[in-house]
Design an enzyme around this catalytic site. Sequence first.
Site, PDB file in Angstrom:
ATOM      1  CE1 TYR A 294      -3.274  -2.830   0.263  1.00 13.66           C
ATOM      2  CE2 TYR A 294      -2.987  -2.513   3.010  1.00 13.66           C
ATOM      3  CZ  TYR A 294      -4.038  -3.406   1.433  1.00 13.66           C
ATOM      4  OH  TYR A 294      -4.318  -4.303   1.949  1.00 13.66           O
TER       5      TYR A 294
ATOM      6  CB  ALA B 189     -21.589   7.100  -2.647  1.00 18.07           C
TER       7      ALA B 189
ATOM      8  CG  HIS C 254      -1.908  -8.419  -0.652  1.00 15.26           C
ATOM      9  ND1 HIS C 254      -1.464  -7.535  -0.399  1.00 15.26           N
ATOM     10  CD2 HIS C 254      -2.943  -8.624  -0.867  1.00 15.26           C
ATOM     11  CE1 HIS C 254      -2.341  -7.156   0.140  1.00 15.26           C
ATOM     12  NE2 HIS C 254      -3.379  -7.418  -0.485  1.00 15.26           N
TER      13      HIS C 254
ATOM     14  N   PRO D  31     -15.845  -5.250   2.463  1.00 18.21           N
ATOM     15  CG  PRO D  31     -16.138  -4.992   4.983  1.00 18.21           C
ATOM     16  CD  PRO D  31     -14.881  -4.761   3.982  1.00 18.21           C
ATOM     17  CG  LEU D  32     -19.349  -0.641   3.462  1.00 21.56           C
ATOM     18  CD1 LEU D  32     -18.292  -0.238   4.258  1.00 21.56           C
ATOM     19  CD2 LEU D  32     -20.322  -1.443   4.076  1.00 21.56           C
ATOM     20  N   GLY D  33     -18.279  -3.023  -0.576  1.00 18.01           N
ATOM     21  CA  GLY D  33     -17.825  -3.308  -2.059  1.00 18.01           C
ATOM     22  C   GLY D  33     -17.257  -2.003  -2.405  1.00 18.01           C
ATOM     23  NE  ARG D  34     -11.648  -3.305  -4.769  1.00 17.49           N
ATOM     24  CZ  ARG D  34     -12.413  -4.812  -5.117  1.00 17.49           C
ATOM     25  NH1 ARG D  34     -13.460  -5.125  -5.350  1.00 17.49           N
ATOM     26  NH2 ARG D  34     -11.572  -5.777  -4.611  1.00 17.49           N
ATOM     27  N   GLY D  35     -16.943   0.509  -1.072  1.00 17.11           N
ATOM     28  CA  GLY D  35     -17.941   1.786  -1.385  1.00 17.11           C
ATOM     29  C   GLY D  35     -19.257   1.461  -2.076  1.00 17.11           C
TER      30      GLY D  35
END
Length: 337
Positions: free
Chosen positions: A61, A218, A129, A209-213
């Site tokens: 990262y 949004a 990873h 877990p939020l599907g990349r937002g």
Amino acid sequence: MSNSKIAQVRLGTGGPLVSVQGLGCMGMSEFYGETDLAAARDTLEAALEAGVTLFDTADMYGRGANEEFLAPFVGAHRDEITLATKFAMERTDDPHHRGIRNDPAYIRQAIEASLRRLKTDVIDLYYMHRRDPLVPLAESVGAMAELVERGLVKHLGLSEMTGAELREAHAVHPIAALQSEWSLFSRDVEHSAVGAAAELGVAFVPYSPLGRGFLTGAFADAGKDLPAGDFRKYQPRFTGDNAKTNAALLEPVREIAAAHGATAAQVALAWVQQRAQVHGLAVVPIPGTRKTSRLLENVGATRLTLSGEELELLEPIAGLVAGDRYPDMSTTSAARE
């Protein structure tokens, strides 16, 4: 400071006790556009104050920048947190290069570099990873086990592994956690990895877990809704007709959220927790955010319980999602099932 505000769960049969929701720190350094570093530092502190104890990073990262960013926070709270980082995804000066290395020599090199950047003498949870199928898994896990013997690492984890691979690795050295994408939009891990983890007593750490937002509701058009430099502009689920199709799938999520006085994000996170319970699995989602307001919203999901009827309404969503998780799925567990 008390960390009793969120329930806790153990990672693996002999692993650390951590909060049932962690914090993914990747976006504080890369992939989601510009970051306000002061705000991100405040978010780290707010997470710990709210009871979050698992903080997740990786050496790739920001090409090490995320580990360096976390170092002061780690140093200030070393005995209060569980620190997780990862190796295997090799990056160079070529921005398009993404090599995967699992050989023992590289693993020994990677842990020393991560310890130096994080300014700590031990990693609580060290993940592979991604897997290079050309390197025997037992060889890689054996090298990771040597790090435990040397006192550089406390517990081992894997990411994006099939059920068969998890069993093979666990036979070499106990695995505390398996980290893979798992959400209302991404359920391929349920084919084999989830069952194997439950069978072996390995905890599951869902990333994205939020599907990349996307599950927050949004984004309907990545080209318009996302800033320059945001990698989601090039993800299949966020682009073109796929984005429009997937946005329409969120209607039951919104309806359930409204019924609870909650947000779509909280419903999505509560679903992961309760889906794991169906499988008898310890789970610690690691939604990422740079904003304290979002962090507190996400933590609020740990207090939300969905009814059986609501879970049934959400059940069909994953099967209707348009587009893959990544443009190239070759390094994921789904490619090896």
